[in-house]
Scaffold this active site. Structure first.
Site, PDB file in Angstrom:
ATOM      1  N   GLN A 118      -5.714 -12.012 -12.611  1.00  0.00           N
ATOM      2  CA  GLN A 118      -5.727 -11.393 -13.388  1.00  0.00           C
ATOM      3  C   GLN A 118      -4.063 -10.800 -13.504  1.00  0.00           C
ATOM      4  O   GLN A 118      -4.291  -9.952 -14.701  1.00  0.00           O
ATOM      5  CB  GLN A 118      -6.380 -10.421 -12.597  1.00  0.00           C
ATOM      6  CG  GLN A 118      -5.706  -9.779 -11.702  1.00  0.00           C
ATOM      7  CD  GLN A 118      -6.269  -7.994 -10.877  1.00  0.00           C
ATOM      8  OE1 GLN A 118      -6.997  -8.559 -10.168  1.00  0.00           O
ATOM      9  NE2 GLN A 118      -5.567  -6.637 -11.228  1.00  0.00           N
ATOM     10  N   GLN A 142     -10.037   0.179 -15.386  1.00  0.00           N
ATOM     11  CA  GLN A 142     -10.490  -1.069 -14.782  1.00  0.00           C
ATOM     12  C   GLN A 142     -11.955  -0.030 -14.364  1.00  0.00           C
ATOM     13  O   GLN A 142     -13.218  -0.568 -13.931  1.00  0.00           O
ATOM     14  CB  GLN A 142      -9.782  -1.515 -13.456  1.00  0.00           C
ATOM     15  CG  GLN A 142      -9.558  -1.759 -12.526  1.00  0.00           C
ATOM     16  CD  GLN A 142      -8.704  -2.267 -11.440  1.00  0.00           C
ATOM     17  OE1 GLN A 142      -8.497  -3.478 -11.814  1.00  0.00           O
ATOM     18  NE2 GLN A 142      -8.304  -1.083 -10.577  1.00  0.00           N
ATOM     19  N   GLU A 146       0.564   6.056  -0.566  1.00  0.00           N
ATOM     20  CA  GLU A 146      -0.652   7.228  -0.394  1.00  0.00           C
ATOM     21  C   GLU A 146      -1.649   7.182  -0.845  1.00  0.00           C
ATOM     22  O   GLU A 146      -2.783   7.770  -1.419  1.00  0.00           O
ATOM     23  CB  GLU A 146       0.043   8.424  -0.639  1.00  0.00           C
ATOM     24  CG  GLU A 146       1.317   8.809   1.045  1.00  0.00           C
ATOM     25  CD  GLU A 146      -0.040   8.527   1.635  1.00  0.00           C
ATOM     26  OE1 GLU A 146      -0.539   9.271   2.229  1.00  0.00           O
ATOM     27  OE2 GLU A 146       0.779   8.526   2.515  1.00  0.00           O
ATOM     28  N   GLY A 147      -1.530   5.668  -2.562  1.00  0.00           N
ATOM     29  CA  GLY A 147      -2.681   6.167  -3.201  1.00  0.00           C
ATOM     30  C   GLY A 147      -4.129   5.480  -2.902  1.00  0.00           C
ATOM     31  O   GLY A 147      -4.644   5.847  -2.367  1.00  0.00           O
ATOM     32  N   HIS A 148      -3.680   4.484  -2.180  1.00  0.00           N
ATOM     33  CA  HIS A 148      -4.963   3.077  -1.852  1.00  0.00           C
ATOM     34  C   HIS A 148      -4.925   4.096  -0.352  1.00  0.00           C
ATOM     35  O   HIS A 148      -6.271   4.122  -0.427  1.00  0.00           O
ATOM     36  CB  HIS A 148      -3.455   2.235  -1.088  1.00  0.00           C
ATOM     37  CG  HIS A 148      -3.489   1.497  -2.500  1.00  0.00           C
ATOM     38  ND1 HIS A 148      -2.059   0.788  -2.881  1.00  0.00           N
ATOM     39  CD2 HIS A 148      -3.601   0.715  -3.291  1.00  0.00           C
ATOM     40  CE1 HIS A 148      -2.019   0.124  -3.642  1.00  0.00           C
ATOM     41  NE2 HIS A 148      -2.866  -0.064  -4.443  1.00  0.00           N
ATOM     42  N   LEU A 155       0.590  -1.296  -0.047  1.00  0.00           N
ATOM     43  CA  LEU A 155       0.263   0.077  -0.146  1.00  0.00           C
ATOM     44  C   LEU A 155       0.935   1.332  -0.013  1.00  0.00           C
ATOM     45  O   LEU A 155       1.802   1.095   0.805  1.00  0.00           O
ATOM     46  CB  LEU A 155      -0.833  -0.150   1.028  1.00  0.00           C
ATOM     47  CG  LEU A 155      -1.501  -1.273   1.681  1.00  0.00           C
ATOM     48  CD1 LEU A 155      -2.611  -0.916   2.646  1.00  0.00           C
ATOM     49  CD2 LEU A 155      -2.974  -1.334   0.339  1.00  0.00           C
ATOM     50  N   ARG A 185       4.534  -0.944  -8.338  1.00  0.00           N
ATOM     51  CA  ARG A 185       4.781  -1.444  -8.892  1.00  0.00           C
ATOM     52  C   ARG A 185       6.312  -0.729  -8.985  1.00  0.00           C
ATOM     53  O   ARG A 185       6.890  -0.985  -9.681  1.00  0.00           O
ATOM     54  CB  ARG A 185       5.054  -1.883 -10.264  1.00  0.00           C
ATOM     55  CG  ARG A 185       3.814  -2.762 -10.520  1.00  0.00           C
ATOM     56  CD  ARG A 185       3.194  -2.385 -12.246  1.00  0.00           C
ATOM     57  NE  ARG A 185       2.031  -3.406 -12.084  1.00  0.00           N
ATOM     58  CZ  ARG A 185       1.622  -4.992 -12.226  1.00  0.00           C
ATOM     59  NH1 ARG A 185       3.065  -5.181 -12.566  1.00  0.00           N
ATOM     60  NH2 ARG A 185       0.663  -5.677 -12.551  1.00  0.00           N
ATOM     61  N   GLY A 215      -9.459   3.599  -8.170  1.00  0.00           N
ATOM     62  CA  GLY A 215      -8.073   4.346  -8.655  1.00  0.00           C
ATOM     63  C   GLY A 215      -8.390   5.034  -9.539  1.00  0.00           C
ATOM     64  O   GLY A 215      -8.899   4.084 -10.509  1.00  0.00           O
TER      65      GLY A 215
HETATM   66  P1  AMP Z   1      -3.655  -1.723  -6.621  1.00  0.00           P
HETATM   67  O1  AMP Z   1      -3.753  -2.608  -5.269  1.00  0.00           O
HETATM   68  O2  AMP Z   1      -2.983  -1.543  -7.351  1.00  0.00           O
HETATM   69  O3  AMP Z   1      -4.862  -3.546  -7.752  1.00  0.00           O
HETATM   70  O4  AMP Z   1      -4.303  -0.812  -6.935  1.00  0.00           O
HETATM   71  C1  AMP Z   1      -6.188  -0.638  -5.706  1.00  0.00           C
HETATM   72  C2  AMP Z   1      -6.966   0.253  -6.208  1.00  0.00           C
HETATM   73  O5  AMP Z   1      -6.030   1.292  -5.756  1.00  0.00           O
HETATM   74  C3  AMP Z   1      -7.914   0.432  -6.797  1.00  0.00           C
HETATM   75  O6  AMP Z   1      -8.502   0.417  -7.288  1.00  0.00           O
HETATM   76  C4  AMP Z   1      -6.602   1.301  -8.050  1.00  0.00           C
HETATM   77  O7  AMP Z   1      -6.890   2.235  -9.050  1.00  0.00           O
HETATM   78  C5  AMP Z   1      -6.229   2.737  -7.052  1.00  0.00           C
HETATM   79  N1  AMP Z   1      -5.244   3.135  -7.282  1.00  0.00           N
HETATM   80  C6  AMP Z   1      -4.113   2.264  -7.012  1.00  0.00           C
HETATM   81  N2  AMP Z   1      -2.784   3.933  -7.346  1.00  0.00           N
HETATM   82  C7  AMP Z   1      -3.551   4.626  -7.164  1.00  0.00           C
HETATM   83  C8  AMP Z   1      -2.925   5.789  -7.078  1.00  0.00           C
HETATM   84  N3  AMP Z   1      -2.062   6.366  -7.290  1.00  0.00           N
HETATM   85  N4  AMP Z   1      -3.988   6.442  -6.593  1.00  0.00           N
HETATM   86  C9  AMP Z   1      -5.621   6.342  -7.181  1.00  0.00           C
HETATM   87  N5  AMP Z   1      -5.136   5.350  -6.851  1.00  0.00           N
HETATM   88  C10 AMP Z   1      -4.798   4.808  -6.502  1.00  0.00           C
END
Ligand code: AMP
Length: 287
Positions: A60, A154, A34-36, A32, A188, A148
Site C-alpha cells: 500500500q 479508507q 492513543e488513536g489506535h 501505536l 507519521r 479510524g
Molecule cells: P495505521 O496504523 O495508520 O494503519 O492505522 C490503523 C488504524 O488506526 C486505522 O483504522 C486508522 O484510521 C486508525 N487511526 C490512526 N490514527 C488515528 C486517530 N488519530 N484517531 C482514530 N483512529 C486512528
C-alpha cells in the site's frame, strides 16, 4: 496477551474458541498511539475477544522510501497493547500475508470512492489496502472490525468492499483522536521536526475555520479560501483539499450538515499528513 505470528496459530485459536464468542479486530501498522488505542477500547467494549494486528503492508506504499522510513516500535507497541487489555496480537511476516511470489490482488472495483483523493495521489495505494484487508479478514474472520475516521476514505472503501464481496463483517468507524493542539494523531507525526510539528497544528485550525465559513459561504468560495490559507504558510504544502459528500466522496455543490466532509492532504517536512472533518452545520467545537 498472546502473540501469534502465523495464520495456523490464529486458526487453531479460532477453532478452540466457543462459537458464541464475538471477535473484534483492529488492523494497524504499529507505532501505536492513543488513536489506535481508542479503536481497541471500543473493540474491547463490544466484543469478547479483541485481536490487533501489526503489519506494515508494503503493497500500500506508493513510495519505497516511505515504506522503509515508516516508524517501527515493536517493544512499546507490545507494552501499550498489554496495558490496554488486548487479547491477541497478530504479527505476521511478509510470507504469511503474501505466500505467493505473484500477489493475488483483491481487485474489486469500488469506482469513484477509490479513484478520488488518496486514490488519485497515491497510485496503487488502495489496491494494496484492499488486498491486505481482505487477506487479514480471511485469516482473522472477525465479526466486527474497527477503522479510524482519520483515514475516512479508507474506512469507507473497506465498508463498500464488504458489501460488494458479500462479507459479513461489520465495519465500525471510530472518531479521530487529536493532540491537545488539534493535530490528528498519526504514527507519521513522529517524523516531524519540532518546528514542523508546531506548524502542523495549523492544518486542523484551517479546516475548522473552513467548516465555520461553510455555514455562510458556498463550497467553491470556502475551497478557494482554504487553499489560500495554505499558501500563506510556507512550511505547509497542500496536496489536495476537497469538500465532498461523505457517502459518495463526490464534490459537494452545497454543504449539508452531517453529510459534507472537508478533506486535506498536506506535506510538512516532507511528511505527508491527512485530515478530514465533518460539517455539522454549527460552529465547530474547539477540536
Ligand atoms: P495505521 O496504523 O495508520 O494503519 O492505522 C490503523 C488504524 O488506526 C486505522 O483504522 C486508522 O484510521 C486508525 N487511526 C490512526 N490514527 C488515528 C486517530 N488519530 N484517531 C482514530 N483512529 C486512528
Amino acid at each position: 496477551m498472546k502473540i501469534f505470528t502465523t495464520k495456523k496459530e490464529l486458526q487453531q485459536f479460532r477453532e478452540e474458541l466457543s462459537l458464541d464468542k464475538s471477535i473484534g479486530f483492529v488492523p494497524t501498522m504499529g507505532a501505536l498511539h492513543e488513536g489506535h488505542l481508542s479503536l481497541l477500547g471500543k473493540c474491547n467494549s463490544e466484543n469478547d475477544i479483541s485481536i490487533v494486528s501489526i503489519f506494515i503492508n508494503p503493497t500500500q506504499f506508493n513510495d519505497v522510501s516511505d515504506f522503509k522510513n515508516y516508524p517501527r516500535d515493536f517493544e512499546q507497541d507490545t507494552l501499550l497493547l498489554t496495558k490496554k487489555n488486548c487479547d491477541i496480537l497478530f504479527l505476521p511476516d511478509h510470507n504469511e500475508i503474501y505466500p505467493d511470489k505473484n500477489i493475488d490482488w483483491t481487485d474489486v472495483d469500488l469506482g469513484f470512492i477509490e479513484q478520488t483523493m488518496e486514490g488519485r495521489y497515491r497510485s496503487g495505494h488502495f489496491r494494496g489496502v484492499k488486498t491486505v484487508v481482505f487477506r487479514l479478514f480471511d485469516i482473522v474472520m472477525p465479526h466486527k472490525a474497527y477503522f479510524g475516521e482519520k483515514d475516512y476514505q479508507q474506512m469507507l472503501l473497506v465498508k463498500e468492499m464488504m458489501k460488494k464481496l458479500n462479507m459479513d463483517i461489520q465495519i465500525i468507524p471510530c472518531e479521530t483522536k487529536r493532540d491537545a493542539d488539534g493535530l490528528a494523531m498519526s504514527s507519521r507525526n513522529r517524523k516531524l521536526s519540532a518546528r514542523g510539528r508546531s506548524v502542523a497544528a495549523k492544518i486542523p485550525q484551517i479546516l475548522k475555520a473552513g467548516l465555520n465559513f461553510l455555514r455562510t459561504e458556498s463550497p467553491g468560495v470556502v475551497s478557494s479560501w482554504v487553499r489560500h490559507q495554505f499558501t500563506e504558510i510556507p512550511e505547509l504544502q497542500l496536496q489536495y483539499f476537497e469538500i465532498a459528500d461523505q457517502e459518495t466522496l463526490k464534490p459537494a455543490a452545497i454543504a449539508e450538515p452531517g453529510k459534507t466532509r472537508l478533506f486535506a492532504a498536506v506535506f510538512v517536512d516532507n511528511v505527508r499528513l491527512i485530515d478530514n472533518m465533518l460539517f455539522e452545520g454549527q460552529k465547530p467545537a474547539n477540536h
